[in-house]
Write a protein that holds these residues in place. Structure first.
Motif, PDB file in Angstrom:
ATOM      1  N   GLU A  15      64.201 -40.258  37.940  1.00  0.00           N
ATOM      2  CA  GLU A  15      62.908 -39.704  38.110  1.00  0.00           C
ATOM      3  C   GLU A  15      63.021 -38.293  38.739  1.00  0.00           C
ATOM      4  O   GLU A  15      62.457 -37.502  38.416  1.00  0.00           O
ATOM      5  N   LYS A  16      63.682 -38.338  39.781  1.00  0.00           N
ATOM      6  CA  LYS A  16      64.002 -37.225  40.691  1.00  0.00           C
ATOM      7  C   LYS A  16      64.582 -36.054  39.808  1.00  0.00           C
ATOM      8  O   LYS A  16      64.463 -34.806  39.810  1.00  0.00           O
ATOM      9  N   ALA A  17      65.586 -36.244  38.942  1.00  0.00           N
ATOM     10  CA  ALA A  17      66.443 -35.418  38.263  1.00  0.00           C
ATOM     11  C   ALA A  17      65.531 -34.837  37.166  1.00  0.00           C
ATOM     12  O   ALA A  17      65.565 -33.516  37.086  1.00  0.00           O
ATOM     13  N   LEU A  18      64.756 -35.669  36.527  1.00  0.00           N
ATOM     14  CA  LEU A  18      63.765 -35.047  35.426  1.00  0.00           C
ATOM     15  C   LEU A  18      62.815 -34.357  36.174  1.00  0.00           C
ATOM     16  O   LEU A  18      62.162 -33.298  35.604  1.00  0.00           O
ATOM     17  N   ARG A  19      62.141 -34.745  37.348  1.00  0.00           N
ATOM     18  CA  ARG A  19      61.185 -33.846  38.100  1.00  0.00           C
ATOM     19  C   ARG A  19      61.850 -32.546  38.392  1.00  0.00           C
ATOM     20  O   ARG A  19      61.011 -31.491  38.329  1.00  0.00           O
ATOM     21  N   GLN A  20      63.053 -32.520  39.009  1.00  0.00           N
ATOM     22  CA  GLN A  20      63.748 -31.309  39.184  1.00  0.00           C
ATOM     23  C   GLN A  20      64.011 -30.379  38.019  1.00  0.00           C
ATOM     24  O   GLN A  20      63.730 -29.111  37.882  1.00  0.00           O
ATOM     25  N   ALA A  21      64.355 -31.094  36.748  1.00  0.00           N
ATOM     26  CA  ALA A  21      64.547 -29.996  35.586  1.00  0.00           C
ATOM     27  C   ALA A  21      62.986 -29.498  35.447  1.00  0.00           C
ATOM     28  O   ALA A  21      62.933 -28.349  34.949  1.00  0.00           O
ATOM     29  N   SER A  22      62.066 -30.434  35.405  1.00  0.00           N
ATOM     30  CA  SER A  22      60.830 -29.926  34.870  1.00  0.00           C
ATOM     31  C   SER A  22      60.146 -28.832  35.873  1.00  0.00           C
ATOM     32  O   SER A  22      59.468 -27.783  35.475  1.00  0.00           O
ATOM     33  N   SER A  23      60.548 -28.686  37.060  1.00  0.00           N
ATOM     34  CA  SER A  23      60.126 -27.973  37.939  1.00  0.00           C
ATOM     35  C   SER A  23      60.829 -26.592  37.739  1.00  0.00           C
ATOM     36  O   SER A  23      60.559 -25.628  38.207  1.00  0.00           O
ATOM     37  N   GLN A  24      62.010 -26.694  37.185  1.00  0.00           N
ATOM     38  CA  GLN A  24      62.762 -25.289  36.938  1.00  0.00           C
ATOM     39  C   GLN A  24      62.254 -25.045  35.478  1.00  0.00           C
ATOM     40  O   GLN A  24      63.177 -23.806  35.258  1.00  0.00           O
ATOM     41  N   GLY A  25      61.266 -25.207  34.929  1.00  0.00           N
ATOM     42  CA  GLY A  25      60.867 -24.740  33.788  1.00  0.00           C
ATOM     43  C   GLY A  25      61.343 -25.496  32.411  1.00  0.00           C
ATOM     44  O   GLY A  25      61.020 -24.998  31.395  1.00  0.00           O
ATOM     45  N   ILE A  26      62.043 -26.476  32.726  1.00  0.00           N
ATOM     46  CA  ILE A  26      62.509 -27.117  31.316  1.00  0.00           C
ATOM     47  C   ILE A  26      61.553 -27.993  31.015  1.00  0.00           C
ATOM     48  O   ILE A  26      61.109 -28.996  31.695  1.00  0.00           O
ATOM     49  N   LEU A  27      61.396 -28.158  29.728  1.00  0.00           N
ATOM     50  CA  LEU A  27      60.573 -28.915  29.079  1.00  0.00           C
ATOM     51  C   LEU A  27      61.182 -30.540  29.050  1.00  0.00           C
ATOM     52  O   LEU A  27      62.295 -30.505  28.514  1.00  0.00           O
ATOM     53  N   VAL A  28      60.525 -31.564  29.399  1.00  0.00           N
ATOM     54  CA  VAL A  28      61.291 -32.982  29.382  1.00  0.00           C
ATOM     55  C   VAL A  28      60.072 -33.523  28.404  1.00  0.00           C
ATOM     56  O   VAL A  28      58.877 -33.794  28.587  1.00  0.00           O
ATOM     57  N   VAL A  29      60.554 -33.859  27.124  1.00  0.00           N
ATOM     58  CA  VAL A  29      59.816 -34.238  26.172  1.00  0.00           C
ATOM     59  C   VAL A  29      60.299 -35.694  25.902  1.00  0.00           C
ATOM     60  O   VAL A  29      61.467 -36.148  25.530  1.00  0.00           O
ATOM     61  N   LEU A  30      59.450 -36.843  25.990  1.00  0.00           N
ATOM     62  CA  LEU A  30      59.564 -38.318  25.526  1.00  0.00           C
ATOM     63  C   LEU A  30      59.783 -38.426  23.960  1.00  0.00           C
ATOM     64  O   LEU A  30      58.730 -37.841  23.520  1.00  0.00           O
ATOM     65  N   ALA A  31      60.560 -38.879  23.587  1.00  0.00           N
ATOM     66  CA  ALA A  31      60.878 -39.244  22.181  1.00  0.00           C
ATOM     67  C   ALA A  31      61.085 -40.666  21.810  1.00  0.00           C
ATOM     68  O   ALA A  31      62.171 -41.146  22.074  1.00  0.00           O
ATOM     69  N   THR A  32      59.921 -41.424  21.314  1.00  0.00           N
ATOM     70  CA  THR A  32      59.931 -42.525  21.137  1.00  0.00           C
ATOM     71  C   THR A  32      59.647 -43.166  20.185  1.00  0.00           C
ATOM     72  O   THR A  32      58.898 -42.462  19.013  1.00  0.00           O
ATOM     73  N   GLY A  33      59.755 -44.406  19.792  1.00  0.00           N
ATOM     74  CA  GLY A  33      59.163 -44.975  18.482  1.00  0.00           C
ATOM     75  C   GLY A  33      57.606 -45.584  19.026  1.00  0.00           C
ATOM     76  O   GLY A  33      57.075 -45.863  18.070  1.00  0.00           O
ATOM     77  N   ARG A  34      57.302 -45.624  20.218  1.00  0.00           N
ATOM     78  CA  ARG A  34      56.144 -46.117  20.507  1.00  0.00           C
ATOM     79  C   ARG A  34      54.834 -44.972  20.201  1.00  0.00           C
ATOM     80  O   ARG A  34      55.249 -43.745  20.003  1.00  0.00           O
ATOM     81  N   PRO A  35      53.790 -45.520  20.352  1.00  0.00           N
ATOM     82  CA  PRO A  35      52.536 -44.593  19.981  1.00  0.00           C
ATOM     83  C   PRO A  35      52.475 -43.685  21.575  1.00  0.00           C
ATOM     84  O   PRO A  35      53.072 -44.298  22.432  1.00  0.00           O
ATOM     85  N   LEU A  36      51.624 -42.736  21.509  1.00  0.00           N
ATOM     86  CA  LEU A  36      51.315 -41.940  22.797  1.00  0.00           C
ATOM     87  C   LEU A  36      50.957 -42.897  24.020  1.00  0.00           C
ATOM     88  O   LEU A  36      51.283 -42.777  25.168  1.00  0.00           O
TER      89      LEU A  36
END
Length: 276
Positions: free
Chosen positions: A31-52
């Motif tokens: 969670e911490k690493a993905l939040r850090q990436a997001s805060s640096q302007g990197i888009l974090v996109v969940l790609a899943t078989g699930r619905p939204l």
């Protein structure tokens, strides 16, 4: 990885077996690493078989929301922003409904049809697998007789799942005819589940469309995955591909790097190595 890994602008992350550990949770370092990436302007996109609806809890946990953040859902049949707007939608129709019910007769398995609003099934006896799937995704299951399904019925994804005996899913998998593989994208996402999408609907193709829409070079996209429904992302030679330590062999062979498993902060370790 090459020099392009310095320029990652989008990180696509599968959910089950990748982002989520064995307790179906995002572990703290990840969670911490993905939040850090997001805060640096990197888009974090969940790609899943699930619905939204089945991904929103995890989007919220990562601080992702609104029209400038995106999820690839239904294994790539739909791209939505996190306000719920549909950017791309590939639907199957009543003809496909009839085809898939023919396949169901090959084994004793549940068959359900997924739409952004709910799950539909014509089965009267529902196994725990289907019930759990609906509950995890916060989805209503509508049970209808086949004759109640109207000719204008459309859906995005289909699941065949175990009722009681997993060997019935094996039986179906071994007996799916060539015409079905030619017409649909059919993957075994878990030992107890077979998932079906339209032929061109895949996480990999949806990711190409999203990158184009955002004017990103494909080499600026990093992907994380572990299972059969992630293979389309790993087939793209341009993406930076990270396999989880718990991934199936086919994913590992296509990967640029194999990280630790989903119970050992695999995503966080790879992001620290290549991105953060």
């Amino acid at each position: 990885m090459g020099e392009n890994s310095l320029a990652i602008k989008l990180i696509a992350v599968d959910l089950d077996g990748t982002l989520l550990n064995s307790n179906n949770q995002i572990s703290p370092e990840t969670e911490k690493a993905l939040r850090q990436a997001s805060s640096q302007g990197i888009l974090v996109v969940l790609a899943t078989g699930r619905p939204l609806s089945g991904a929103m809890t995890f989007n919220r946990q990562l601080g992702l929301a609104g029209q400038k953040q995106y999820n690839i859902v239904f294994n790539g049949a739909v791209i939505q922003d996190l306000a719920g707007n549909v950017l791309m939608n590939q639907e199957m129709n009543y003809h496909d409904f009839s085809n898939l019910r023919r396949l169901q007769r090959l084994a004793k398995v549940n068959l359900h049809f997924e739409t952004p609003e709910c799950f539909w099934t014509c089965d009267r006896d529902l196994g725990a697998n289907l019930a759990i799937n609906a509950a995890v995704n916060n989805e209503l299951v509508k049970v209808r007789k086949p004759e109640e399904i109207t000719q204008d019925f459309t859906f995005n994804k289909v699941g065949f799942s175990v009722i009681k005996e997993e060997q019935e899913v094996d039986k179906l998998w071994q007996n799916i005819p060539e015409w079905a593989f030619a017409k649909y994208d059919i993957v075994r996402s878990f030992s107890s589940v077979i998932e079906v999408n339209l032929k061109d609907a895949s996480k990999g193709n949806a990711l190409i469309q999203l990158a184009d829409r955002l004017k990103l070079d494909q080499q600026q996209v990093m992907v994380f995955g572990d299972q059969g429904n992630d293979i389309s992302m790993f087939a793209n030679p341009n993406f930076q591909k990270i396999a989880m330590g718990n991934a199936i062999e086919e994913i590992k062979q296509e990967a640029d790097y194999v990280t630790a498993d989903n119970d050992s902060e695999g995503i966080a370790k790879a992001l620290k190595k290549f991105v953060l």
